[in-house]
Design an enzyme around this catalytic site. Structure first.
Site, short mmCIF file in Angstrom:
data_model
loop_
_atom_site.label_atom_id
_atom_site.label_comp_id
_atom_site.label_asym_id
_atom_site.label_seq_id
_atom_site.Cartn_x
_atom_site.Cartn_y
_atom_site.Cartn_z
N ASN A 92 0.86 -1.19 0.00
CA ASN A 92 0.00 0.00 0.00
C ASN A 92 0.90 1.24 0.00
O ASN A 92 1.69 1.45 0.92
CB ASN A 92 -0.90 -0.03 1.24
CG ASN A 92 -1.83 1.16 1.30
OD1 ASN A 92 -1.42 2.29 1.04
ND2 ASN A 92 -3.08 0.93 1.65
N HIS A 105 1.02 6.34 1.63
CA HIS A 105 1.78 7.34 2.39
C HIS A 105 2.95 7.95 1.61
O HIS A 105 3.54 8.93 2.05
CB HIS A 105 2.19 6.78 3.75
CG HIS A 105 0.97 6.53 4.59
ND1 HIS A 105 0.02 7.50 4.81
CD2 HIS A 105 0.49 5.41 5.19
CE1 HIS A 105 -0.97 7.00 5.53
NE2 HIS A 105 -0.71 5.73 5.77
N HIS A 158 -5.66 3.69 -1.56
CA HIS A 158 -7.00 4.02 -1.05
C HIS A 158 -7.35 5.42 -1.55
O HIS A 158 -6.72 6.39 -1.16
CB HIS A 158 -6.95 3.98 0.48
CG HIS A 158 -8.28 4.19 1.14
ND1 HIS A 158 -8.46 4.03 2.49
CD2 HIS A 158 -9.50 4.53 0.65
CE1 HIS A 158 -9.73 4.27 2.81
NE2 HIS A 158 -10.38 4.59 1.70
N ARG A 217 -9.43 8.03 -0.95
CA ARG A 217 -10.37 8.47 0.10
C ARG A 217 -11.25 9.59 -0.42
O ARG A 217 -10.85 10.36 -1.30
CB ARG A 217 -9.61 8.95 1.34
CG ARG A 217 -8.83 7.86 2.04
CD ARG A 217 -8.27 8.36 3.35
NE ARG A 217 -9.30 8.42 4.35
CZ ARG A 217 -9.46 7.50 5.31
NH1 ARG A 217 -8.64 6.49 5.42
NH2 ARG A 217 -10.45 7.62 6.17
N ARG A 259 -7.10 12.91 0.81
CA ARG A 259 -6.01 13.41 1.64
C ARG A 259 -4.63 12.93 1.16
O ARG A 259 -3.64 13.54 1.45
CB ARG A 259 -6.22 13.03 3.10
CG ARG A 259 -6.12 11.56 3.37
CD ARG A 259 -6.18 11.25 4.85
NE ARG A 259 -7.51 11.42 5.40
CZ ARG A 259 -7.90 10.82 6.52
NH1 ARG A 259 -7.08 10.07 7.20
NH2 ARG A 259 -9.14 10.99 6.96
N GLU A 272 -8.73 0.57 -2.77
CA GLU A 272 -9.62 0.59 -1.60
C GLU A 272 -10.56 1.77 -1.75
O GLU A 272 -10.12 2.87 -2.13
CB GLU A 272 -8.81 0.75 -0.32
CG GLU A 272 -7.95 -0.44 0.00
CD GLU A 272 -7.11 -0.19 1.23
OE1 GLU A 272 -7.29 0.83 1.92
OE2 GLU A 272 -6.24 -1.01 1.49
N THR A 282 -8.25 3.72 8.46
CA THR A 282 -9.45 2.89 8.54
C THR A 282 -9.55 2.26 9.93
O THR A 282 -8.61 1.62 10.39
CB THR A 282 -9.39 1.77 7.47
OG1 THR A 282 -8.97 2.36 6.24
CG2 THR A 282 -10.73 1.10 7.30
N GLU A 296 -10.90 -9.41 3.00
CA GLU A 296 -9.65 -9.05 3.67
C GLU A 296 -9.95 -8.93 5.15
O GLU A 296 -10.78 -8.11 5.55
CB GLU A 296 -9.11 -7.72 3.12
CG GLU A 296 -7.82 -7.30 3.83
CD GLU A 296 -7.19 -6.04 3.24
OE1 GLU A 296 -7.39 -5.75 2.05
OE2 GLU A 296 -6.47 -5.36 4.00
N HIS A 335 -3.67 -4.54 7.88
CA HIS A 335 -3.85 -3.35 8.72
C HIS A 335 -2.95 -3.44 9.95
O HIS A 335 -3.06 -4.35 10.75
CB HIS A 335 -5.29 -3.13 9.17
CG HIS A 335 -5.56 -1.65 9.32
ND1 HIS A 335 -4.94 -0.88 10.26
CD2 HIS A 335 -6.33 -0.79 8.60
CE1 HIS A 335 -5.33 0.37 10.14
NE2 HIS A 335 -6.16 0.46 9.13
#
Ligand code: PXP
Length: 248
Positions: free
Chosen positions: A7, A10, A43, A45, A49, A70, A101, A151, A197
């Site tokens: 993922n 970031h 993701h 969002r 962000r 996601e 999340t 998941e 996660h």
């Protein structure tokens, strides 16, 4: 062998901190794939962000493994996802003020919106996964909705896992047992099982050793580590750029 989806949200978080061009999530995806990642996850969002729509569009072109998007199960996100056409869409709950999340989808209590999103994404030929907590009622509800993939949320496990670097020989905590039980139930229903996660270099092994889990999605801890293991080289390169040469 457990697959790894990386993922890269970031990477975009760092870029968005300055609304700059770097670091580019597409470049990060290429590096992650060259290092052996089996898939790339982002993701998108609703508050945008970190990852932006344009990032997903460019990732769609660049990713050679599998692109997993996601997303919240809203009409708007379903429309955008049908247009972007990732290989896989993972439906997640989303709260405006959450840092990340927080939990899995409550498909047991509120299956309708998720069911609609599954149908609309499935019609567009996009595989759908549901991010759910490792609970029997959520697994049963996911299976009833007709998805082939879930998941399992490892957040509670990650928070409960001892922080010591070597977990070998430590008693299995309740959260790990919950995940193992959830895997057995999901496998019994013929579901493909992913998990993720909060997984870290320290706590991942007990999860990757669970035979039913085919793939892990890991983000923050990999990007956090990258920022440290890459820092020495980055400083040296800046000194070089300043004409200060290489110091040993
Ligand atoms: N899986 C899902 C569904 C997530 O929402 C996230 C966080 O975006 C992850 C996996 C990765 O979590 P982490 O960044 O803590 O590794």
């Amino acid at each position: 062998m457990t697959k790894l989806g990386v993922n890269i949200d970031h990477i975009a978080t760092i870029r968005q901190a300055r609304r700059a061009l770097e670091p580019d999530p597409v470049a990060a995806a290429v590096v992650a794939e060259l290092a052996g990642a089996d898939g790339i996850t982002v993701h998108l969002r609703q508050d945008r962000r970190h990852i932006q729509d344009g990032d997903v569009r460019r990732l769609r072109e660049a990713v050679t493994t599998r692109l997993n998007l996601e997303m919240a199960a809203t009409d708007e996100m379903v429309r955008i996802t049908r247009d972007l056409h990732p290989d896989q869409a993972t439906l997640v709950p989303e709260k405006v003020d959450e840092i990340t999340t927080e939990g899995g989808l409550d498909v047991a209590r509120n299956p309708a919106p998720v069911g609609r999103a599954i149908a609309d994404l499935g019609d567009a030929g996009i595989q759908v996964s549901l991010f759910i907590d490792p609970e029997a009622r959520q697994i049963d509800a996911a299976s009833d909705l007709g998805v082939s993939m879930i998941e399992l949320n490892t957040r509670a496990y990650s928070e409960a896992a001892p922080k010591s670097p070597d977990l070998a020989g430590q008693p299995l905590d309740d959260e790990l047992t919950r995940i193992i039980r959830a895997c057995e139930r999901a496998r019994g229903k013929g579901l493909k099982i992913l998990a993720g996660h909060g997984l870290t270099y320290r706590n991942v092994r007990l999860i990757s050793d669970i035979p039913e889990i085919e793939e892990l999605n890991i983000g923050h801890n990999i990007i956090a580590r990258a920022s440290l293991v890459g820092l020495e080289r980055a400083v040296r390169e800046m000194l070089e750029a300043m004409g200060r040469g290489i110091r040993r």
